[in-house]
Design a protein around this motif. Structure first.
Motif, mmCIF file in Angstrom:
data_model
loop_
_atom_site.group_PDB
_atom_site.id
_atom_site.type_symbol
_atom_site.label_atom_id
_atom_site.label_comp_id
_atom_site.label_asym_id
_atom_site.label_seq_id
_atom_site.Cartn_x
_atom_site.Cartn_y
_atom_site.Cartn_z
ATOM 1 N N MET A 1 0.873 -1.068 -0.004
ATOM 2 C CA MET A 1 -0.073 0.040 -0.146
ATOM 3 C C MET A 1 0.859 1.408 0.164
ATOM 4 O O MET A 1 2.039 1.263 0.586
ATOM 5 N N SER A 2 0.685 2.060 -0.855
ATOM 6 C CA SER A 2 1.388 3.276 -0.966
ATOM 7 C C SER A 2 0.983 4.355 0.224
ATOM 8 O O SER A 2 0.206 4.041 1.051
ATOM 9 N N GLN A 3 2.058 5.150 0.368
ATOM 10 C CA GLN A 3 1.958 6.014 1.555
ATOM 11 C C GLN A 3 0.810 6.912 1.493
ATOM 12 O O GLN A 3 -0.092 7.267 2.484
ATOM 13 N N SER A 4 0.365 7.556 0.200
ATOM 14 C CA SER A 4 -0.875 8.230 0.091
ATOM 15 C C SER A 4 -2.022 7.516 0.590
ATOM 16 O O SER A 4 -2.952 7.924 1.215
ATOM 17 N N ASN A 5 -2.230 6.144 0.139
ATOM 18 C CA ASN A 5 -3.289 5.373 0.698
ATOM 19 C C ASN A 5 -3.368 5.271 1.926
ATOM 20 O O ASN A 5 -4.593 5.339 2.515
ATOM 21 N N LEU A 6 -2.248 5.150 2.492
ATOM 22 C CA LEU A 6 -2.171 4.880 4.230
ATOM 23 C C LEU A 6 -2.718 6.315 4.895
ATOM 24 O O LEU A 6 -3.554 6.105 5.575
ATOM 25 N N GLU A 7 -2.287 7.240 4.172
ATOM 26 C CA GLU A 7 -2.761 8.733 4.776
ATOM 27 C C GLU A 7 -4.258 8.928 4.305
ATOM 28 O O GLU A 7 -4.781 9.363 5.523
ATOM 29 N N LYS A 8 -4.615 8.451 3.418
ATOM 30 C CA LYS A 8 -6.011 8.574 3.269
ATOM 31 C C LYS A 8 -6.772 7.651 4.283
ATOM 32 O O LYS A 8 -7.792 8.158 4.636
ATOM 33 N N GLN A 9 -6.298 6.587 4.449
ATOM 34 C CA GLN A 9 -7.078 5.450 5.328
ATOM 35 C C GLN A 9 -7.038 6.138 6.787
ATOM 36 O O GLN A 9 -8.316 6.169 7.418
ATOM 37 N N GLU A 10 -5.922 6.485 7.413
ATOM 38 C CA GLU A 10 -5.700 7.059 8.475
ATOM 39 C C GLU A 10 -6.679 8.426 8.425
ATOM 40 O O GLU A 10 -7.329 8.542 9.626
ATOM 41 N N ALA A 11 -6.751 9.288 7.731
ATOM 42 C CA ALA A 11 -7.971 10.253 7.835
ATOM 43 C C ALA A 11 -9.227 9.935 7.753
ATOM 44 O O ALA A 11 -9.814 10.502 8.456
ATOM 45 N N LYS A 12 -9.541 8.711 6.857
ATOM 46 C CA LYS A 12 -11.098 8.229 7.080
ATOM 47 C C LYS A 12 -11.121 7.450 8.609
ATOM 48 O O LYS A 12 -12.304 7.657 9.079
ATOM 49 N N LEU A 13 -10.182 6.984 9.020
ATOM 50 C CA LEU A 13 -10.227 6.366 10.291
ATOM 51 C C LEU A 13 -10.445 7.642 11.502
ATOM 52 O O LEU A 13 -11.336 7.447 12.269
ATOM 53 N N LYS A 14 -9.719 8.479 11.276
ATOM 54 C CA LYS A 14 -9.792 9.667 12.263
ATOM 55 C C LYS A 14 -11.232 10.292 12.237
ATOM 56 O O LYS A 14 -11.737 10.513 13.168
ATOM 57 N N GLN A 15 -11.778 10.422 11.044
ATOM 58 C CA GLN A 15 -13.126 11.116 10.779
ATOM 59 C C GLN A 15 -14.264 10.027 11.464
ATOM 60 O O GLN A 15 -15.051 10.314 12.168
ATOM 61 N N LEU A 16 -13.966 8.771 11.102
ATOM 62 C CA LEU A 16 -15.038 7.778 11.775
ATOM 63 C C LEU A 16 -14.929 7.899 13.357
ATOM 64 O O LEU A 16 -15.912 7.999 13.827
ATOM 65 N N ASN A 17 -13.652 7.999 13.858
ATOM 66 C CA ASN A 17 -13.513 8.045 15.398
ATOM 67 C C ASN A 17 -14.149 9.221 15.789
ATOM 68 O O ASN A 17 -14.803 9.113 16.954
ATOM 69 N N GLN A 18 -14.107 10.361 15.108
ATOM 70 C CA GLN A 18 -15.008 11.694 15.598
ATOM 71 C C GLN A 18 -16.431 11.482 15.526
ATOM 72 O O GLN A 18 -16.864 11.932 16.442
ATOM 73 N N LYS A 19 -16.722 10.897 14.431
ATOM 74 C CA LYS A 19 -18.175 10.446 14.433
ATOM 75 C C LYS A 19 -18.875 9.669 15.594
ATOM 76 O O LYS A 19 -19.761 9.918 16.028
ATOM 77 N N ILE A 20 -17.892 8.783 15.953
ATOM 78 C CA ILE A 20 -18.235 7.527 17.018
ATOM 79 C C ILE A 20 -18.443 8.610 18.238
ATOM 80 O O ILE A 20 -19.293 8.598 19.181
ATOM 81 N N LYS A 21 -17.612 9.423 18.391
ATOM 82 C CA LYS A 21 -17.321 10.116 19.703
ATOM 83 C C LYS A 21 -18.585 11.185 19.900
ATOM 84 O O LYS A 21 -19.122 11.402 20.955
ATOM 85 N N ALA A 22 -18.714 11.825 18.609
ATOM 86 C CA ALA A 22 -20.051 12.648 18.590
ATOM 87 C C ALA A 22 -21.136 11.815 18.953
ATOM 88 O O ALA A 22 -22.247 12.505 19.571
ATOM 89 N N GLU A 23 -21.335 10.882 18.376
ATOM 90 C CA GLU A 23 -22.607 9.929 18.582
ATOM 91 C C GLU A 23 -22.906 9.580 19.930
ATOM 92 O O GLU A 23 -23.834 9.448 20.738
ATOM 93 N N LYS A 24 -21.643 9.074 20.618
ATOM 94 C CA LYS A 24 -21.594 8.892 22.075
ATOM 95 C C LYS A 24 -21.986 9.987 22.780
ATOM 96 O O LYS A 24 -22.773 9.957 24.047
ATOM 97 N N SER A 25 -21.612 10.927 22.387
ATOM 98 C CA SER A 25 -21.863 12.203 23.265
ATOM 99 C C SER A 25 -23.469 12.629 23.228
ATOM 100 O O SER A 25 -23.889 12.776 24.200
ATOM 101 N N LYS A 26 -23.785 12.345 22.103
ATOM 102 C CA LYS A 26 -25.381 12.663 21.799
ATOM 103 C C LYS A 26 -26.198 11.606 22.779
ATOM 104 O O LYS A 26 -27.235 12.146 23.275
ATOM 105 N N ILE A 27 -25.837 10.463 22.459
ATOM 106 C CA ILE A 27 -26.452 9.421 23.700
ATOM 107 C C ILE A 27 -26.369 9.795 25.078
ATOM 108 O O ILE A 27 -27.420 9.589 25.659
#
Length: 69
Positions: A1-27
């Motif tokens: 996997m190239s560095q660019s793909n890895l960085e994109k996946q890390e960004a997606k993971l970070k965004q998903l973690n933020q969504k999870i944190k926001a949903e937990k807070s709402k609950i």
């Protein structure tokens, strides 16, 4: 996997973690509001020690209920 793909996946993971944190807070906020509303508690008079005591009582009740199943 190239560095660019890895960085994109890390960004997606970070965004998903933020969504999870926001949903937990709402609950958590929704649960707290429902408990206060159902218990006829007054927001203005709740103190931190009272909030902690109520949380402990609810947790004990829920844990006891689960153990009785």
């Amino acid at each position: 996997m190239s560095q660019s793909n890895l960085e994109k996946q890390e960004a997606k993971l970070k965004q998903l973690n933020q969504k999870i944190k926001a949903e937990k807070s709402k609950i958590e906020q929704s649960l707290g509001k429902e408990i206060i509303k159902s218990s006829n508690l007054n927001y203005a008079t709740l103190t931190t020690p009272q909030i902690k005591m109520i949380a402990k009582k609810i947790a004990a009740f829920l844990n006891q209920d689960q153990n009785n199943r």
